[in-house]
Write a protein that holds these residues in place. Structure first.
Motif, PDB file in Angstrom:
ATOM      1  N   PRO A 151     -59.612 -15.095  54.881  1.00  0.00           N
ATOM      2  CA  PRO A 151     -58.403 -14.903  54.084  1.00  0.00           C
ATOM      3  C   PRO A 151     -57.155 -15.051  54.945  1.00  0.00           C
ATOM      4  CG  PRO A 151     -60.038 -13.270  53.474  1.00  0.00           C
ATOM      5  CD  PRO A 151     -60.583 -13.992  54.671  1.00  0.00           C
ATOM      6  N   GLN A 152     -56.227 -15.897  54.515  1.00  0.00           N
ATOM      7  CA  GLN A 152     -55.009 -16.206  55.250  1.00  0.00           C
ATOM      8  C   GLN A 152     -55.302 -16.831  56.619  1.00  0.00           C
ATOM      9  OE1 GLN A 152     -51.603 -15.218  53.828  1.00  0.00           O
ATOM     10  NE2 GLN A 152     -53.072 -15.487  52.158  1.00  0.00           N
ATOM     11  N   GLY A 153     -56.495 -17.401  56.787  1.00  0.00           N
ATOM     12  CA  GLY A 153     -56.881 -18.022  58.044  1.00  0.00           C
ATOM     13  C   GLY A 153     -56.333 -19.433  58.179  1.00  0.00           C
ATOM     14  N   HIS A 154     -56.741 -20.117  59.257  1.00  0.00           N
ATOM     15  CA  HIS A 154     -56.215 -21.447  59.533  1.00  0.00           C
ATOM     16  C   HIS A 154     -56.461 -22.387  58.343  1.00  0.00           C
ATOM     17  CE1 HIS A 154     -54.904 -24.948  61.541  1.00  0.00           C
ATOM     18  NE2 HIS A 154     -56.083 -25.434  61.845  1.00  0.00           N
ATOM     19  N   ALA A 155     -55.375 -23.031  57.893  1.00  0.00           N
ATOM     20  CA  ALA A 155     -55.401 -23.982  56.774  1.00  0.00           C
ATOM     21  C   ALA A 155     -55.800 -23.333  55.449  1.00  0.00           C
ATOM     22  CB  ALA A 155     -56.317 -25.164  57.088  1.00  0.00           C
ATOM     23  N   TRP A 156     -55.540 -22.033  55.311  1.00  0.00           N
ATOM     24  CA  TRP A 156     -55.951 -21.323  54.108  1.00  0.00           C
ATOM     25  C   TRP A 156     -55.318 -21.892  52.842  1.00  0.00           C
ATOM     26  CZ3 TRP A 156     -52.387 -18.891  50.930  1.00  0.00           C
ATOM     27  CH2 TRP A 156     -51.118 -18.661  51.477  1.00  0.00           C
ATOM     28  N   ILE A 158     -55.029 -24.866  51.856  1.00  0.00           N
ATOM     29  CA  ILE A 158     -55.847 -25.928  51.246  1.00  0.00           C
ATOM     30  C   ILE A 158     -57.328 -25.572  51.267  1.00  0.00           C
ATOM     31  CG2 ILE A 158     -54.223 -27.776  51.779  1.00  0.00           C
ATOM     32  CD1 ILE A 158     -56.105 -28.545  54.131  1.00  0.00           C
ATOM     33  N   GLY A 159     -57.662 -24.413  51.848  1.00  0.00           N
ATOM     34  CA  GLY A 159     -59.060 -24.094  52.076  1.00  0.00           C
ATOM     35  C   GLY A 159     -59.682 -23.174  51.044  1.00  0.00           C
ATOM     36  N   ILE A 160     -60.941 -22.848  51.290  1.00  0.00           N
ATOM     37  CA  ILE A 160     -61.661 -21.830  50.528  1.00  0.00           C
ATOM     38  C   ILE A 160     -61.707 -20.592  51.411  1.00  0.00           C
ATOM     39  CG2 ILE A 160     -63.843 -21.170  49.448  1.00  0.00           C
ATOM     40  CD1 ILE A 160     -64.459 -24.141  49.072  1.00  0.00           C
ATOM     41  N   GLN A 161     -61.119 -19.504  50.948  1.00  0.00           N
ATOM     42  CA  GLN A 161     -61.045 -18.279  51.740  1.00  0.00           C
ATOM     43  C   GLN A 161     -62.280 -17.414  51.479  1.00  0.00           C
ATOM     44  OE1 GLN A 161     -56.851 -16.637  51.954  1.00  0.00           O
ATOM     45  NE2 GLN A 161     -56.597 -18.033  50.210  1.00  0.00           N
ATOM     46  N   VAL A 182     -70.081 -32.966  54.380  1.00  0.00           N
ATOM     47  CA  VAL A 182     -70.097 -32.132  55.576  1.00  0.00           C
ATOM     48  C   VAL A 182     -69.311 -30.876  55.238  1.00  0.00           C
ATOM     49  CG1 VAL A 182     -68.016 -33.265  56.479  1.00  0.00           C
ATOM     50  CG2 VAL A 182     -69.538 -32.086  58.069  1.00  0.00           C
ATOM     51  N   VAL A 183     -69.565 -29.795  55.961  1.00  0.00           N
ATOM     52  CA  VAL A 183     -68.827 -28.551  55.762  1.00  0.00           C
ATOM     53  C   VAL A 183     -67.965 -28.300  56.991  1.00  0.00           C
ATOM     54  CG1 VAL A 183     -69.001 -26.043  55.491  1.00  0.00           C
ATOM     55  CG2 VAL A 183     -70.581 -27.552  54.259  1.00  0.00           C
ATOM     56  N   LYS A 184     -66.705 -27.995  56.766  1.00  0.00           N
ATOM     57  CA  LYS A 184     -65.782 -27.666  57.860  1.00  0.00           C
ATOM     58  C   LYS A 184     -65.505 -26.166  57.824  1.00  0.00           C
ATOM     59  CE  LYS A 184     -62.404 -28.309  60.969  1.00  0.00           C
ATOM     60  NZ  LYS A 184     -61.169 -29.018  60.534  1.00  0.00           N
ATOM     61  N   ILE A 185     -65.627 -25.527  58.979  1.00  0.00           N
ATOM     62  CA  ILE A 185     -65.392 -24.088  59.069  1.00  0.00           C
ATOM     63  C   ILE A 185     -64.382 -23.804  60.172  1.00  0.00           C
ATOM     64  CG2 ILE A 185     -67.388 -23.766  60.598  1.00  0.00           C
ATOM     65  CD1 ILE A 185     -67.818 -21.058  59.254  1.00  0.00           C
ATOM     66  N   MET A 186     -63.448 -22.908  59.902  1.00  0.00           N
ATOM     67  CA  MET A 186     -62.402 -22.556  60.853  1.00  0.00           C
ATOM     68  C   MET A 186     -62.830 -21.319  61.651  1.00  0.00           C
ATOM     69  SD  MET A 186     -60.318 -24.945  60.345  1.00  0.00           S
ATOM     70  CE  MET A 186     -59.358 -25.970  59.225  1.00  0.00           C
ATOM     71  N   VAL A 187     -63.420 -21.553  62.811  1.00  0.00           N
ATOM     72  CA  VAL A 187     -63.910 -20.438  63.625  1.00  0.00           C
ATOM     73  C   VAL A 187     -62.763 -19.705  64.298  1.00  0.00           C
ATOM     74  CG1 VAL A 187     -65.324 -19.822  65.636  1.00  0.00           C
ATOM     75  CG2 VAL A 187     -66.162 -21.501  63.978  1.00  0.00           C
ATOM     76  N   THR A 188     -61.798 -20.446  64.849  1.00  0.00           N
ATOM     77  CA  THR A 188     -60.613 -19.813  65.445  1.00  0.00           C
ATOM     78  C   THR A 188     -59.397 -20.102  64.580  1.00  0.00           C
ATOM     79  OG1 THR A 188     -59.914 -21.724  66.780  1.00  0.00           O
ATOM     80  CG2 THR A 188     -61.580 -20.270  67.739  1.00  0.00           C
ATOM     81  N   GLY A 189     -58.291 -19.473  64.935  1.00  0.00           N
ATOM     82  CA  GLY A 189     -57.032 -19.806  64.300  1.00  0.00           C
ATOM     83  C   GLY A 189     -56.563 -21.176  64.738  1.00  0.00           C
ATOM     84  N   GLY A 190     -55.407 -21.597  64.215  1.00  0.00           N
ATOM     85  CA  GLY A 190     -54.889 -22.923  64.547  1.00  0.00           C
ATOM     86  C   GLY A 190     -53.388 -22.914  64.706  1.00  0.00           C
ATOM     87  N   VAL A 201     -61.732 -15.497  67.695  1.00  0.00           N
ATOM     88  CA  VAL A 201     -62.746 -15.835  66.690  1.00  0.00           C
ATOM     89  C   VAL A 201     -62.356 -15.110  65.416  1.00  0.00           C
ATOM     90  CG1 VAL A 201     -65.169 -15.712  66.060  1.00  0.00           C
ATOM     91  CG2 VAL A 201     -64.530 -16.160  68.433  1.00  0.00           C
ATOM     92  N   GLU A 202     -61.819 -15.854  64.469  1.00  0.00           N
ATOM     93  CA  GLU A 202     -61.278 -15.240  63.261  1.00  0.00           C
ATOM     94  C   GLU A 202     -62.271 -15.233  62.101  1.00  0.00           C
ATOM     95  OE1 GLU A 202     -56.536 -15.586  63.829  1.00  0.00           O
ATOM     96  OE2 GLU A 202     -57.421 -16.862  62.291  1.00  0.00           O
ATOM     97  N   PHE A 203     -63.331 -15.994  62.215  1.00  0.00           N
ATOM     98  CA  PHE A 203     -64.358 -15.992  61.174  1.00  0.00           C
ATOM     99  C   PHE A 203     -65.557 -15.243  61.729  1.00  0.00           C
ATOM    100  CE2 PHE A 203     -67.018 -18.139  57.877  1.00  0.00           C
ATOM    101  CZ  PHE A 203     -66.174 -17.955  56.800  1.00  0.00           C
TER     102      PHE A 203
END
Length: 402
Positions: A151-156, A158-161, A182-190, A201-203
């Motif tokens: 939630p409110q993470g990197h590219a939130w 346009i993303g799925i939170q 393919v699945v893209k996951i935001m492990v860290t912030g940006g 590590v935000e996820f």
């Protein structure tokens, strides 16, 4: 610009054909036969079954597999300061125009396949379907659609939170049902998202694992956005398929020591995980880590046996498709020879995208995705900058001779 419904069968003759790069496999005075979108003959032109083809294209230079950019954002306008806000504020038709413009610019650089790693819901998937219907000309697209983020993470925007295992699993199912490749996951912030931390590590690890398991259950790979050592470690622990950016930034915001990089490089190599460093010789000045240090990291990764693939993060501010050749020269500057760079940009990248059985080399039965350049790319990568011919699925789509 629209595509015709059917390309004529074609025989392309050149001074040399390089069918693959690991190791380089070449045929002098060669020809490639193309029919129904596939390669159906490769060999010396004197032995070519000329009568089988409706047209013959004779060009000097070298034919080789089409190039791949494994990290792009087709829906982002690289000429604006905030591509995400620009896309969200634009009408759908303008976003589609941006996608098609970026796609055509990729073709002009010999890029016949891209992996799109983040967009607004549905826009790139729909563009890919438009390609299949012949509505426009562009590279093959493997699309992640919306990235999965906290939630409110990197590219939130346009993303799925996601904040639970259940929601993470549901996000993967939704993406799969909509046609994501393919699945893209935001492990860290940006750095492009205010309020997120590229070093952290935000996820949560249990959610990363949930995404990976759910994606693998339906046959999708997982690409993990990682800007720090901590992010790389978390992604490796969850067995993601590719690490994106892979910058070895320590908790102090600076590059970590080489001993740590070498140790992690060994772990990445042993895991079989691909790494896309998103480094470009023509875009060195907009990163907090010095370009020379990033080159050194790529050198360590390569020497350790990590499967380094070519990707640019195309679409971020100041990085249009036109700069694609800079990614090849960056890997060369990092110590890879021309054959290794081109393997990373063709067969190896195709494997990372799940297309290794269909493209990445030139052989009968594979997709007729190829380019012809004036000169020998094994001797000088710069000859790739302006292809004389670009073919996708047997259809001539770009090139200085078209």
């Amino acid at each position: 610009m629209t595509a015709s419904t059917m390309a004529p069968s074609t025989l392309v003759t050149t001074e040399k054909v390089i069918t693959s790069f690991d190791p380089p496999s070449t045929i002098a005075d060669a020809a490639i036969g193309v029919r129904d979108g596939l390669i159906d003959w490769v060999g010396p032109k004197d032995a070519a079954p000329v009568d089988r083809y409706e047209q013959i294209v004779r060009l000097p230079g070298t034919a080789l597999p089409g190039l791949v950019d494994a990290h792009v954002h087709l829906s982002f306008d690289p000429d604006v300061a905030d591509p995400i806000s620009d896309a969200l504020d634009s009408v759908r038709a303008r976003v589609t125009q941006t996608i098609e413009s970026n796609g055509r610019r990729f073709l002009e650089r010999g890029v016949t396949t891209v992996r799109d790693l983040g967009s607004m819901r549905g826009v790139v998937l729909e563009a890919g379907r438009g390609l299949g219907r012949g509505r426009w000309l562009g590279p093959r697209i493997v699309a992640a659609d919306q990235p999965i983020t906290r939630p409110q993470g990197h590219a939130w925007r346009i993303g799925i939170q996601s904040d639970s295992v259940t929601s993470a699993q549901a996000a993967v199912r939704d993406l799969f049902d909509r046609g994501a490749g393919v699945v893209k996951i935001m492990v860290t912030g940006g750095r492009m998202t205010v309020g997120t931390d590229p070093l952290t590590v935000e996820f949560p690890s249990q959610l990363i694992a949930a995404v990976v398991d759910a994606a693998h259950d339906v046959g999708l790979s997982v690409a993990a956005h990682c800007l720090s050592v901590a992010g790389i470690r978390a992604a490796l622990s969850a067995q993601v398929d590719s690490i994106e950016h892979g910058t070895f930034i320590g908790p102090n915001g600076l590059g970590c020591d080489e001993e740590t990089v070498e140790r992690l490089a060994q772990e990445i190599a042993q895991s079989g995980t691909y790494l896309c460093p998103t480094i470009n010789a023509d875009y060195p000045g907009r990163h907090p880590i010095p370009f020379e240090q990033r080159l050194r990291w790529v050198n360590i990764l390569h020497r350790a046996g990590v499967k380094v693939i070519v990707g640019n993060d195309t679409g971020i501010p100041g990085l249009p498709p036109d700069l694609y050749p800079g990614a090849l020269r960056a890997l060369e500057s990092a110590g890879m020879n021309s054959a290794q760079v081109l393997h990373s940009a063709t067969a190896l990248a195709s494997q990372a995208l799940g297309l290794g059985r269909d493209s990445g080399t030139l052989a009968p039965g594979l997709a007729a995705d190829l380019i012809v350049v004036e000169g020998d790319p094994l001797a000088d990568l710069r000859v790739l900058s302006v292809p004389a011919l670009v073919m996708v699925g047997g259809r001539t789509v770009a090139g200085s001779r078209t």
